[in-house]
Design an enzyme around this catalytic site. Sequence first.
Site, PDB file in Angstrom:
ATOM      1  N   GLU A 151       0.840  -1.212   0.000  1.00  0.00           N
ATOM      2  CA  GLU A 151       0.000   0.000   0.000  1.00  0.00           C
ATOM      3  C   GLU A 151       0.874   1.262   0.000  1.00  0.00           C
ATOM      4  OE1 GLU A 151      -3.690  -0.187   0.109  1.00  0.00           O
ATOM      5  OE2 GLU A 151      -3.266   1.804  -0.652  1.00  0.00           O
TER       6      GLU A 151
ATOM      7  N   GLU B 154       1.502   6.376  -7.028  1.00  0.00           N
ATOM      8  CA  GLU B 154       0.429   7.329  -7.379  1.00  0.00           C
ATOM      9  C   GLU B 154       0.941   8.764  -7.336  1.00  0.00           C
ATOM     10  OE1 GLU B 154      -3.520   4.864  -5.840  1.00  0.00           O
ATOM     11  OE2 GLU B 154      -2.972   6.737  -4.863  1.00  0.00           O
TER      12      GLU B 154
HETATM   13  N1  LIG Z   1      -2.788  10.157 -15.455  1.00  0.00           N
HETATM   14  C1  LIG Z   1      -3.513   9.067 -15.722  1.00  0.00           C
HETATM   15  N2  LIG Z   1      -3.511   8.555 -16.976  1.00  0.00           N
HETATM   16  C2  LIG Z   1      -4.231   7.443 -17.246  1.00  0.00           C
HETATM   17  N3  LIG Z   1      -4.998   6.766 -16.372  1.00  0.00           N
HETATM   18  C3  LIG Z   1      -5.037   7.224 -15.113  1.00  0.00           C
HETATM   19  C4  LIG Z   1      -4.308   8.389 -14.716  1.00  0.00           C
HETATM   20  N4  LIG Z   1      -4.547   8.615 -13.389  1.00  0.00           N
HETATM   21  C5  LIG Z   1      -5.369   7.627 -12.997  1.00  0.00           C
HETATM   22  N5  LIG Z   1      -5.653   6.780 -14.000  1.00  0.00           N
HETATM   23  C6  LIG Z   1      -6.519   5.582 -13.954  1.00  0.00           C
HETATM   24  O1  LIG Z   1      -7.474   5.764 -12.910  1.00  0.00           O
HETATM   25  C7  LIG Z   1      -7.303   4.767 -11.891  1.00  0.00           C
HETATM   26  C8  LIG Z   1      -7.536   5.393 -10.537  1.00  0.00           C
HETATM   27  O2  LIG Z   1      -6.545   6.371 -10.303  1.00  0.00           O
HETATM   28  P1  LIG Z   1      -6.480   7.214  -8.977  1.00  0.00           P
HETATM   29  O3  LIG Z   1      -5.329   8.144  -9.053  1.00  0.00           O
HETATM   30  O4  LIG Z   1      -7.814   7.797  -8.689  1.00  0.00           O
HETATM   31  O5  LIG Z   1      -6.092   6.126  -7.929  1.00  0.00           O
HETATM   32  P2  LIG Z   1      -7.046   5.321  -6.944  1.00  0.00           P
HETATM   33  O6  LIG Z   1      -7.085   3.906  -7.421  1.00  0.00           O
HETATM   34  O7  LIG Z   1      -8.315   6.059  -6.753  1.00  0.00           O
HETATM   35  O8  LIG Z   1      -6.155   5.363  -5.686  1.00  0.00           O
HETATM   36  P3  LIG Z   1      -6.531   5.741  -4.202  1.00  0.00           P
HETATM   37  O9  LIG Z   1      -8.015   5.510  -4.026  1.00  0.00           O
HETATM   38  O10 LIG Z   1      -5.670   4.790  -3.418  1.00  0.00           O
HETATM   39  O11 LIG Z   1      -6.101   7.171  -4.066  1.00  0.00           O
HETATM   40  C9  LIG Z   1      -5.862   4.243 -12.081  1.00  0.00           C
HETATM   41  O12 LIG Z   1      -5.705   2.931 -11.592  1.00  0.00           O
HETATM   42  C10 LIG Z   1      -5.710   4.330 -13.585  1.00  0.00           C
HETATM   43  O13 LIG Z   1      -6.315   3.226 -14.230  1.00  0.00           O
END
Ligand SMILES: Nc1ncnc2c1ncn2[C@@H]1O[C@H](COP(=O)(O)OP(=O)(O)OP(=O)(O)O)[C@@H](O)[C@H]1O
Length: 117
Positions: free
Chosen positions: A64, A71
């Site tokens: 994690e 991220e």
């Molecule tokens: N810059 C980007 N370009 C392409 N796809 C992205 C990008 N940022 C996020 N994603 C897609 O969106 C998904 C979610 O991203 P996000 O940054 O919201 O993380 P998360 O899974 O919500 O993490 P957390 O909830 O732990 O913060 C990623 O797994 C990816 O598939």
Amino acid sequence: MLRKRIASFGHAFRGVGSALRSEVHLRFHALATVVVVGLGFYFDITRTEWALVAAAVGSVWSAELVNTAVEAVVDLVSPDYHPLAGKAKDVAAAAVLLAALGALVVGLLIFVPRLLA
Ligand SMILES: Nc1ncnc2c1ncn2[C@@H]1O[C@H](COP(=O)(O)OP(=O)(O)OP(=O)(O)O)[C@@H](O)[C@H]1O
């Protein structure tokens, strides 16, 4: 030398604190860790079982934290949509998922028989 080592520990603890403040998932892991350790003492699990629990808890926390770092770096270098940014985040999230599944199996094998007894 020693001062540098101590400073490194400080940076690492600051990283845990910062991730705990920003990541809901990590706060859930913290709660799950408290519950699992409590159950471990309650059921007086064996040394080997404690070792398995420690390895499982450690791998989930590590995955994690690395996911949080990935991220942050991806958001820094690629705030706009890019397939590679998505891939990096998806793969980092998959590492958390696999660690969590492993921990779930360990938890089920150790605690379910005792809860049912
Ligand atoms: N810059 C980007 N370009 C392409 N796809 C992205 C990008 N940022 C996020 N994603 C897609 O969106 C998904 C979610 O991203 P996000 O940054 O919201 O993380 P998360 O899974 O919500 O993490 P957390 O909830 O732990 O913060 C990623 O797994 C990816 O598939």
